[in-house]
Design an enzyme around this catalytic site. Structure first.
Site, PDB file in Angstrom:
ATOM      1  N   ASP A 201     107.844  73.058  70.648  1.00 41.86           N
ATOM      2  CA  ASP A 201     109.128  73.100  71.365  1.00 41.86           C
ATOM      3  C   ASP A 201     108.981  73.948  72.632  1.00 41.86           C
ATOM      4  O   ASP A 201     109.406  73.532  73.724  1.00 41.86           O
ATOM      5  CB  ASP A 201     110.202  73.685  70.432  1.00 41.86           C
ATOM      6  N   LYS A 205     109.157  72.813  76.755  1.00 46.91           N
ATOM      7  CA  LYS A 205     109.957  73.535  77.763  1.00 46.91           C
ATOM      8  C   LYS A 205     109.050  74.055  78.879  1.00 46.91           C
ATOM      9  O   LYS A 205     109.422  74.020  80.059  1.00 46.91           O
ATOM     10  CB  LYS A 205     110.718  74.682  77.086  1.00 46.91           C
TER      11      LYS A 205
HETATM   12  N1  LIG Z   1     115.116  74.986  68.439  1.00 49.82           N
HETATM   13  C1  LIG Z   1     115.275  75.435  69.775  1.00 49.82           C
HETATM   14  C2  LIG Z   1     116.684  75.185  70.209  1.00 49.82           C
HETATM   15  C3  LIG Z   1     116.854  75.241  71.664  1.00 49.82           C
HETATM   16  O1  LIG Z   1     116.148  74.632  72.442  1.00 49.82           O
HETATM   17  C4  LIG Z   1     114.984  76.906  69.864  1.00 49.82           C
HETATM   18  O2  LIG Z   1     114.887  77.532  68.803  1.00 49.82           O
HETATM   19  O3  LIG Z   1     114.836  77.428  70.983  1.00 49.82           O
END
Ligand SMILES: N[C@@H](CC=O)C(=O)O
Ligand SMILES: NC(=O)C1=CN([C@@H]2O[C@H](COP(=O)(O)OP(=O)(O)OC[C@H]3O[C@@H](n4cnc5c(N)ncnc54)[C@H](OP(=O)(O)O)[C@@H]3O)[C@@H](O)[C@H]2O)C=CC1
Length: 288
Positions: A201, A205
């Protein structure tokens, strides 16, 4: 006052938050923008799911074409997640000349350029500020204020779940599993938290930030990714005892050898501002 009509796809953690904020801040938004915003319909997967009381007056449906064919809808907000289905939806929405807002980092990291070109070709906007660093308006700042600057480094806490877990292990003495359970209950984690804890994740980003700051599209394979799954309380405590904090950091660094991209647990000296970022909060450092 112009009324902007919104169709929203997804009414989970983010979608229900969008509806709540548009309701709670209605007067302020109207005062600041001269616009009113109306949620015309929400598309969800499971009509039998119980919803919060403030969602009771939102019209629900399960068929996305209802939004695409409604010519009165100005903006489609995609907050259902996934890559393939969301990409298909957004492509159809842009082709139907609807502006699109999405929080989908997985999708934007992989197909952002393609979708941006489609939006431009159809003379509509594609916005995805919420896909990176929660409420920090970092993409808008990179897109505008840093336009004439050479960015050298982007470094940050880009995942709230892992920062929450590390903080809870440090401050409350929770185990990794206990802290992850709490992060899921609070809605910070993705429905499948694998991407959170294994660093993917944050890597999505970081890829979006890198595109915005350096103009480079980077595949995930170009990022050196390590998550926090293997960390134990003893690691967190050892770092603290030495005057450091363990943080999952996303780093995009312009070196003489080129761009170095990494997501990994790193020790940050406790005097550094980034060490003060606790729980689910994010932070982004830009050096230019
Ligand atoms: N799961 C993500 C939610 C936001 O993008 C995080 O924990 O940052
Ligand atoms: N959670 C967070 O803090 C953040 C999440 N994001 C991103 O936002 C997006 C949404 O996340 P989040 O709100 O947590 O997800 P949730 O799992 O909480 O909610 C997903 C919503 O989408 C609906 N949905 C799922 N599949 C479909 C489908 N095929 N058709 C119609 N509706 C569907 C679900 O319906 P139903 O309610 O009926 O199950 C649910 O309302 C993701 O891309 C995520 O990565 C971005 C920033 C922060």
């Amino acid at each position: 006052m112009k009324n902007v009509r919104i169709g929203i796809v997804g009414l989970g953690t983010v979608g229900s938050g969008v509806v709540r904020i548009l309701k709670e801040q209605q007067a302020l938004i109207a005062q600041q923008t001269g616009l009113s915003f109306e949620i015309v319909k929400a598309i969800i997967a499971n009509p039998d799911r119980e919803r919060a009381s403030y969602l009771k007056d939102v019209a629900l449906g399960t068929d996305i074409t209802q939004l695409l064919q409604d010519e009165s809808i100005d903006i489609i907000v995609e907050v259902m997640g996934s890559v393939a289905a969301a990409k298909d939806l957004i492509e159809q929405a842009l082709a139907a000349h609807k502006n699109v807002v999405t929080a989908n980092k997985d999708l934007i990291a992989q197909y952002g350029q393609e979708l941006a070109e489609l939006a431009m070709a159809n003379n509509v906007a594609l916005r995805y500020e919420a896909s990176v660093a929660g409420g920090i308006p970092i993409l808008q700042i990179l897109r505008t204020a840093y336009k004439a600057d050479q960015v050298h480094t982007i470094a940050g806490i880009l995942n709230g779940t892992t920062n929450f877990i590390l903080t809870q292990m440090d401050e409350q003495g929770l185990t990794y599993d206990q802290a992850l359970k709490a992060a899921k209950e609070k809605g910070f984690a993705e429905s499948d938290p694998t991407n959170d804890v294994d660093g993917f994740d944050a890597a999505y980003k970081l890829a979006i930030l890198t595109k915005m700051a350096f103009g480079l599209s980077v595949p995930q394979s170009a990022i050196d990714i390590t998550g926090i799954r293997e960390l134990a309380i003893d690691d967190v405590k050892a770092a603290r005892a030495a005057g450091y904090e363990l943080k999952l950091i996303g780093l995009s660094d312009l070196t003489d050898e080129g761009l170095r991209l990494a997501v990994a647990p790193m020790v940050v000296h406790e005097n550094q501002p980034i060490a003060q970022i606790r729980n689910e909060h994010n932070a982004v450092l830009v050096k230019s």
